[in-house]
Write an enzyme that holds these catalytic residues in place. Structure first.
Site, PDB file in Angstrom:
ATOM      1  CB  SER A  37    -132.737-101.399 -91.461  1.00 24.47           C
ATOM      2  OG  SER A  37    -131.502-102.090 -91.498  1.00 24.47           O
ATOM      3  CG  ASP A 342    -135.075-109.221 -89.256  1.00 24.24           C
ATOM      4  OD1 ASP A 342    -133.849-109.142 -89.008  1.00 24.24           O
ATOM      5  OD2 ASP A 342    -135.709-108.293 -89.786  1.00 24.24           O
ATOM      6  CG  HIS A 345    -132.956-105.585 -89.268  1.00 23.87           C
ATOM      7  ND1 HIS A 345    -133.780-106.243 -90.145  1.00 23.87           N
ATOM      8  CD2 HIS A 345    -132.371-104.591 -89.970  1.00 23.87           C
ATOM      9  CE1 HIS A 345    -133.717-105.661 -91.336  1.00 23.87           C
ATOM     10  NE2 HIS A 345    -132.860-104.666 -91.268  1.00 23.87           N
TER      11      HIS A 345
END
Ligand SMILES: *[C@@H]1O[C@H](CO)[C@@H](O)[C@H](O)[C@H]1NC(C)=O
Ligand SMILES: *[C@@H]1O[C@H](CO)[C@@H](O)[C@H](O)[C@H]1NC(C)=O
Ligand SMILES: *[C@@H]1O[C@H](CO)[C@@H](O)[C@H](O)[C@H]1NC(C)=O
Ligand SMILES: *[C@@H]1O[C@H](CO)[C@@H](O)[C@H](O)[C@H]1NC(C)=O
Length: 380
Positions: A37, A342, A345
């Site tokens: 990610s 979040d 991240h």
């Protein structure tokens, strides 16, 4: 002073602004990226037909962009600095994405080691490398057939001249802590890196020559891990991060750095650059106020309020019924005050800071300041 004359300061300011825009002169015709990610520009969302909800993407794209972030990722800022467009995800089939200047194989949740039934992403590093091999073969096949693909697909020589970027390994460690002791996690690191080495070798055998490898950030500083593994204060370090997780990150990085040196030794016709993301992110978290942030660890988009504003049951942007009442993980008012987006991240603001530090060249081995035209050309 005459109204039309320029002061030395004005001219210098102009030169600095001018050269700042393209202060990194790598001249790679294409970029091929592999990762999780940290550099996923839409792969997982496309591949699993998943959905990311607002406020993801709100600060830059004005809608969810497939990135787990309020805006741009480090890779977006780096490509921007190289004067390249954002990378399209390999798995994005809709809208005839152009892969002329590269392709992104990264998918959120991906590990270096093969995925298991409980993995978030089935697109582990070995699969991403296999996807690249297929990508290259298809490109060469299609281009041999018709010139009409030239506009959308890289030229054959781009595979040798392109930059191969990597940011993966964080999820191997993060996932392992749910079922293994610290010692077991540490002991698994050589196996993880052997798998990584095998992938790099395949890319080298396919003609890749420029490798740009990010190490892993301080995993223990993510709210997700603090919430799960840091409830006992004795498990936290002086920054409030989970010590065991950061210890594992450090050992992975030590061995990754050694692997980069080894590969550089083996491949004298290649460039292997190691980038120390861990040091940049740790410095940011430790000295956050100096860099304009107000929250080093608390998630901007989450549920639960201080100190972490993170609840693993309610992901950013979602509404769930908890204990009979409906709760929503909303975004904070100003995400530029937060390092963490979040709970897992980083925010765009943090990514921009990290990118600016990468672009100094100081955190790279070998350092690349000598490739920066700003430093070469501006002699006072
Ligand atoms: C490695 O980097 C140097 C310096 O930028 C460059 O001259 C050389 O062409 C690169 N090697 C390859 C194989 O691209
Ligand atoms: C924070 O800044 C101080 C002073 O520049 C520096 O010595 C220290 O290493 C930084 N902390 C981290 C974790 O990088
Ligand atoms: C659920 O709500 C009840 C009543 O308000 C409360 O006593 C209990 O602690 C709550 N449980 C959780 C897990 O929040
Ligand atoms: C966010 O903004 C709203 C409206 O301006 C304000 O009422 C609220 O107190 C703010 N929240 C925080 C945490 O600053």
């Amino acid at each position: 002073m005459a109204p039309n004359s320029f002061s030395v300061l004005q001219i210098l300011t102009f030169l600095i602004c001018l050269t700042h825009a393209n202060s990194i002169d790598f001249n790679y015709p294409a970029v091929f990226n592999f990762g999780d990610s940290n550099s996923d520009t839409g792969g997982l969302v496309a591949g699993l037909a998943e959905r990311l909800d607002p406020p993801n993407g709100q600060i830059y794209f004005q809608k969810p962009s497939g990135r787990f972030c309020d805006g741009r990722l480090i890779i977006d800022f780096l490509l921007d600095a190289m004067d390249m467009p954002f990378l399209n995800a390999y798995l994005e089939a809709i809208g005839a994405p152009s892969f002329k200047k590269g392709c992104n194989f990264a998918a959120a949740g991906s590990t270096i080691l093969p995925a298991t039934a409980s993995s978030v992403s089935p697109f582990s590093f070995g699969i991403q490398v296999a996807q690249f091999l297929r990508f290259k073969a298809r490109v060469l096949e299609l281009k041999a057939k018709s010139k009409k693909f030239d506009k959308y697909l890289p030229s054959e020589d781009y595979f040798a001249k392109g930059l191969y970027m990597f940011d993966i390994g964080q999820n191997d460690l993060a996932g392992a802590f749910y079922s293994k002791t610290l010692d077991q996690v540490l002991a698994s690191i050589p196996t993880i890196l052997t798998e990584f080495e095998n992938g790099i070798k395949k890319l080298y055998d396919q003609g890749g020559r420029n490798f740009w490898i990010h190490n892993t950030g301080p995993l223990g500083c993510l709210a997700q891990n603090i919430a799960k593994f840091g409830t006992d204060p004795s498990k936290l370090d002086e920054l409030g991060c989970v010590s065991s997780h950061n210890q594992a990150s450090r050992l992975l990085n030590l061995q990754l750095h050694a692997l980069c040196k080894k590969l550089q030794g083996q491949y004298s016709d290649a460039n292997v650059t190691h980038v120390d993301i861990f040091t940049i992110k740790s410095n940011l978290i430790a000295n956050y106020s100096r860099y304009g942030f107000e929250q080093p660890l608390m998630a901007c988009c989450g549920y639960g309020g201080p100190p972490l504003n993170y609840d693993s049951r309610v992901a950013c942007g979602l509404t769930k019924v908890l204990n009979g009442s409906s709760v929503t993980a909303n975004g904070c008012n100003d995400s530029t005050e937060y390092i963490n987006w979040d709970g897992i991240h980083y925010t765009e603001a943090a990514n921009q800071y990290v990118s600016s530090q990468i672009l100094t060249g100081k955190y790279s081995d070998p350092p690349f300041a000598d490739k920066m035209p700003f430093l070469l050309k501006l002699k006072f």
